[in-house]
Design a protein around this motif. Structure first.
Motif, PDB file in Angstrom:
ATOM      1  N   PHE A 208     -11.411  -7.714   8.695  1.00  0.00           N
ATOM      2  CA  PHE A 208     -10.852  -7.939   7.360  1.00  0.00           C
ATOM      3  C   PHE A 208     -11.665  -7.204   6.295  1.00  0.00           C
ATOM      4  N   LEU A 209     -12.982  -7.180   6.436  1.00  0.00           N
ATOM      5  CA  LEU A 209     -13.808  -6.439   5.484  1.00  0.00           C
ATOM      6  C   LEU A 209     -13.533  -4.939   5.581  1.00  0.00           C
ATOM      7  N   LEU A 210     -13.385  -4.429   6.796  1.00  0.00           N
ATOM      8  CA  LEU A 210     -13.051  -3.016   6.980  1.00  0.00           C
ATOM      9  C   LEU A 210     -11.703  -2.691   6.351  1.00  0.00           C
ATOM     10  N   SER A 211     -10.743  -3.584   6.517  1.00  0.00           N
ATOM     11  CA  SER A 211      -9.419  -3.357   5.924  1.00  0.00           C
ATOM     12  C   SER A 211      -9.486  -3.349   4.404  1.00  0.00           C
ATOM     13  N   ALA A 212     -10.318  -4.230   3.843  1.00  0.00           N
ATOM     14  CA  ALA A 212     -10.467  -4.261   2.384  1.00  0.00           C
ATOM     15  C   ALA A 212     -11.050  -2.956   1.870  1.00  0.00           C
ATOM     16  N   CYS A 213     -12.040  -2.415   2.572  1.00  0.00           N
ATOM     17  CA  CYS A 213     -12.629  -1.137   2.154  1.00  0.00           C
ATOM     18  C   CYS A 213     -11.604  -0.013   2.228  1.00  0.00           C
ATOM     19  N   VAL A 214     -10.861   0.043   3.340  1.00  0.00           N
ATOM     20  CA  VAL A 214      -9.861   1.099   3.496  1.00  0.00           C
ATOM     21  C   VAL A 214      -8.772   0.978   2.430  1.00  0.00           C
ATOM     22  N   GLY A 215      -8.278  -0.242   2.220  1.00  0.00           N
ATOM     23  CA  GLY A 215      -7.184  -0.423   1.260  1.00  0.00           C
ATOM     24  C   GLY A 215      -7.599  -0.157  -0.166  1.00  0.00           C
ATOM     25  N   ARG A 216      -8.703  -0.747  -0.595  1.00  0.00           N
ATOM     26  CA  ARG A 216      -9.137  -0.585  -1.990  1.00  0.00           C
ATOM     27  C   ARG A 216      -9.528   0.856  -2.287  1.00  0.00           C
ATOM     28  N   PHE A 217     -10.361   1.430  -1.428  1.00  0.00           N
ATOM     29  CA  PHE A 217     -10.826   2.790  -1.680  1.00  0.00           C
ATOM     30  C   PHE A 217      -9.688   3.794  -1.551  1.00  0.00           C
ATOM     31  N   GLY A 218      -8.801   3.586  -0.567  1.00  0.00           N
ATOM     32  CA  GLY A 218      -7.675   4.506  -0.419  1.00  0.00           C
ATOM     33  C   GLY A 218      -6.751   4.487  -1.621  1.00  0.00           C
ATOM     34  N   ALA A 219      -6.398   3.302  -2.096  1.00  0.00           N
ATOM     35  CA  ALA A 219      -5.523   3.212  -3.270  1.00  0.00           C
ATOM     36  C   ALA A 219      -6.195   3.784  -4.510  1.00  0.00           C
ATOM     37  N   TRP A 220      -7.491   3.513  -4.680  1.00  0.00           N
ATOM     38  CA  TRP A 220      -8.215   4.034  -5.840  1.00  0.00           C
ATOM     39  C   TRP A 220      -8.291   5.554  -5.826  1.00  0.00           C
ATOM     40  N   SER A 221      -8.611   6.138  -4.677  1.00  0.00           N
ATOM     41  CA  SER A 221      -8.733   7.594  -4.601  1.00  0.00           C
ATOM     42  C   SER A 221      -7.379   8.284  -4.793  1.00  0.00           C
ATOM     43  N   LEU A 222      -6.323   7.723  -4.239  1.00  0.00           N
ATOM     44  CA  LEU A 222      -4.998   8.320  -4.417  1.00  0.00           C
ATOM     45  C   LEU A 222      -4.524   8.180  -5.860  1.00  0.00           C
ATOM     46  N   SER A 223      -4.887   7.099  -6.528  1.00  0.00           N
ATOM     47  CA  SER A 223      -4.559   6.969  -7.949  1.00  0.00           C
ATOM     48  C   SER A 223      -5.276   8.025  -8.778  1.00  0.00           C
ATOM     49  N   LEU A 224      -6.538   8.297  -8.450  1.00  0.00           N
ATOM     50  CA  LEU A 224      -7.269   9.347  -9.161  1.00  0.00           C
ATOM     51  C   LEU A 224      -6.624  10.711  -8.947  1.00  0.00           C
ATOM     52  N   LEU A 225      -6.175  10.977  -7.722  1.00  0.00           N
ATOM     53  CA  LEU A 225      -5.516  12.259  -7.457  1.00  0.00           C
ATOM     54  C   LEU A 225      -4.229  12.382  -8.262  1.00  0.00           C
ATOM     55  N   ARG A 226      -3.463  11.306  -8.361  1.00  0.00           N
ATOM     56  CA  ARG A 226      -2.224  11.373  -9.146  1.00  0.00           C
ATOM     57  C   ARG A 226      -2.524  11.586 -10.625  1.00  0.00           C
ATOM     58  N   GLU A 227      -3.551  10.916 -11.142  1.00  0.00           N
ATOM     59  CA  GLU A 227      -3.927  11.132 -12.542  1.00  0.00           C
ATOM     60  C   GLU A 227      -4.401  12.562 -12.770  1.00  0.00           C
ATOM     61  N   LEU A 228      -5.130  13.135 -11.803  1.00  0.00           N
ATOM     62  CA  LEU A 228      -5.568  14.523 -11.920  1.00  0.00           C
ATOM     63  C   LEU A 228      -4.379  15.466 -11.917  1.00  0.00           C
ATOM     64  N   GLU A 229      -3.379  15.187 -11.103  1.00  0.00           N
ATOM     65  CA  GLU A 229      -2.181  16.022 -11.072  1.00  0.00           C
ATOM     66  C   GLU A 229      -1.435  15.954 -12.406  1.00  0.00           C
ATOM     67  N   ARG A 230      -1.359  14.754 -12.980  1.00  0.00           N
ATOM     68  CA  ARG A 230      -0.716  14.628 -14.290  1.00  0.00           C
ATOM     69  C   ARG A 230      -1.497  15.380 -15.363  1.00  0.00           C
ATOM     70  N   ALA A 231      -2.834  15.308 -15.286  1.00  0.00           N
ATOM     71  CA  ALA A 231      -3.651  16.033 -16.265  1.00  0.00           C
ATOM     72  C   ALA A 231      -3.462  17.535 -16.139  1.00  0.00           C
ATOM     73  N   GLU A 232      -3.350  18.039 -14.911  1.00  0.00           N
ATOM     74  CA  GLU A 232      -3.104  19.466 -14.727  1.00  0.00           C
ATOM     75  C   GLU A 232      -1.745  19.877 -15.307  1.00  0.00           C
ATOM     76  N   GLY A 233      -0.738  19.014 -15.106  1.00  0.00           N
ATOM     77  CA  GLY A 233       0.566  19.318 -15.685  1.00  0.00           C
ATOM     78  C   GLY A 233       0.526  19.331 -17.198  1.00  0.00           C
ATOM     79  N   THR A 234      -0.181  18.373 -17.793  1.00  0.00           N
ATOM     80  CA  THR A 234      -0.310  18.343 -19.251  1.00  0.00           C
ATOM     81  C   THR A 234      -1.051  19.566 -19.757  1.00  0.00           C
ATOM     82  N   GLU A 235      -2.111  19.977 -19.059  1.00  0.00           N
ATOM     83  CA  GLU A 235      -2.870  21.157 -19.474  1.00  0.00           C
ATOM     84  C   GLU A 235      -2.013  22.412 -19.412  1.00  0.00           C
ATOM     85  N   ALA A 236      -1.190  22.524 -18.361  1.00  0.00           N
ATOM     86  CA  ALA A 236      -0.325  23.691 -18.249  1.00  0.00           C
ATOM     87  C   ALA A 236       0.722  23.725 -19.361  1.00  0.00           C
ATOM     88  N   ARG A 237       1.298  22.563 -19.683  1.00  0.00           N
ATOM     89  CA  ARG A 237       2.292  22.536 -20.761  1.00  0.00           C
ATOM     90  C   ARG A 237       1.649  22.850 -22.112  1.00  0.00           C
TER      91      ARG A 237
END
Length: 314
Positions: A208-237
């Motif tokens: 359960f602790l391993l699952s918590a690490c995978v779930g929390r860190f995975g969701a957090w890192s993917l959210s950062l990637l999506r925010e970075l993609e949005r920032a790149e789109g804003t910079e290009a526009r």
């Protein structure tokens, strides 16, 4: 889409690659209209690879960790074969439901979807059924200790990983403790010793602790990637808008210089006409030529580049 704009006066060319916000089938999806665009960018590829790792960690790894020890330990007898097949089927269903729950939980984590409560309930039911069938198989066949420990470690992952993405830490801790106690009760009913029950409880809690690490860190890192993609789109526009403003400034400056030259030529032609000099006609012809030819040749391309759809290469 590459937008190439050519200012009329400067004679330079700049290519701007805008990154659009692609909307696929939600943040957790790997297909749809947005997938083809996201996979062409570095952040898009990282997003897809990271999501694939989370899917594999929450579904495929538990499936392999539970099924392979069971299939290797099953004897050629009817009842153990039936139990081994049942464990494999339930583990496969739990892995599939877990991947679906992780996908929906990722979308919920970015505030773009609802929490996968129905799929989590399905995963919880399948987890209880898997633990019951596996305990029955272990009591009947008696596989190696490493097989039992591995199965208990990874069996809760398909249920616990998406749960860790959508609930607070306190709720997750309560659910984890309840699940561990339920697993310990099943082992005690199956006739396991106190030491074996305690060891299995620690192993399940580690899962359960391993699952918590995978779930929390995975969701957090993917959210950062999506925010970075949005920032790149804003910079290009913003870069495209900056180019358009600069071109408009160049056009205004060019028109101002041309109008100044035409005004001087017209004033000179008026003075010559008042003095009765025949060169006045030549000056007026020159003004007319400047208005028709020089303005059309130098100003129109710059104006056209500022219009939407001009200078665009697909």
């Amino acid at each position: 889409m590459n937008r190439t704009v050519r200012p009329g006066e400067a004679g330079t060319t700049r290519t701007v690659r805008p990154v659009a916000e692609h909307e696929g089938r939600g943040f957790g999806g790997m297909s749809g209209p947005g997938y083809e665009g996201r996979r062409r960018t570095r952040t898009g590829r990282a997003d897809i690879y990271g999501r694939g790792i989370v899917y594999a960690a929450s579904g495929l790894v538990p499936l392999v960790s539970v099924c392979i020890p069971v299939l290797l330990a099953v004897p050629a007898q009817p009842l153990p074969l039936v139990l081994a097949g049942l464990v494999t089927v339930v583990a496969s269903a739990l892995a599939g439901a877990g991947i679906g729950a992780v996908r929906q939980a990722l979308a919920c984590h970015t505030h773009r979807g609802t929490a996968p409560w129905t799929r989590l309930e399905l995963c919880a039911g399948l987890l209880v059924l898997l633990l019951a069938t596996f305990v029955g198989f272990a009591a009947l066949v008696g596989p190696d200790g490493w097989a039992v420990r591995t199965a208990l470690l990874f069996a809760p992952v398909p249920f616990a990983t998406p749960l860790a993405m959508v609930v607070p830490v306190r709720v997750y801790a309560v659910v984890s403790g309840t699940s561990v106690l339920l697993g310990a009760a099943l082992l005690a009913v199956a006739g396991q010793t106190g030491a074996a029950v305690a060891s299995a409880s620690v192993i399940m809690l580690t899962g359960f602790l391993l699952s918590a690490c995978v779930g929390r860190f995975g969701a957090w890192s993917l959210s950062l990637l999506r925010e970075l993609e949005r920032a790149e789109g804003t910079e290009a526009r913003l870069a495209v808008a900056e180019e358009q403003l600069r071109f408009e400034s160049d056009v205004r400056d060019g028109l101002g210089r041309k109008l100044t030259v035409m005004a001087l030529e017209s004033e000179l032609a008026v003075q010559m006409a008042r003095r009765g000099r025949p060169e006045a006609v030549d000056r007026m012809v020159e003004v007319q030529r400047l208005a028709r030819m020089r303005g059309a040749r130098r100003t129109r391309p710059s104006v056209d580049t500022g219009r939407p759809g001009c200078g665009t290469n697909s």
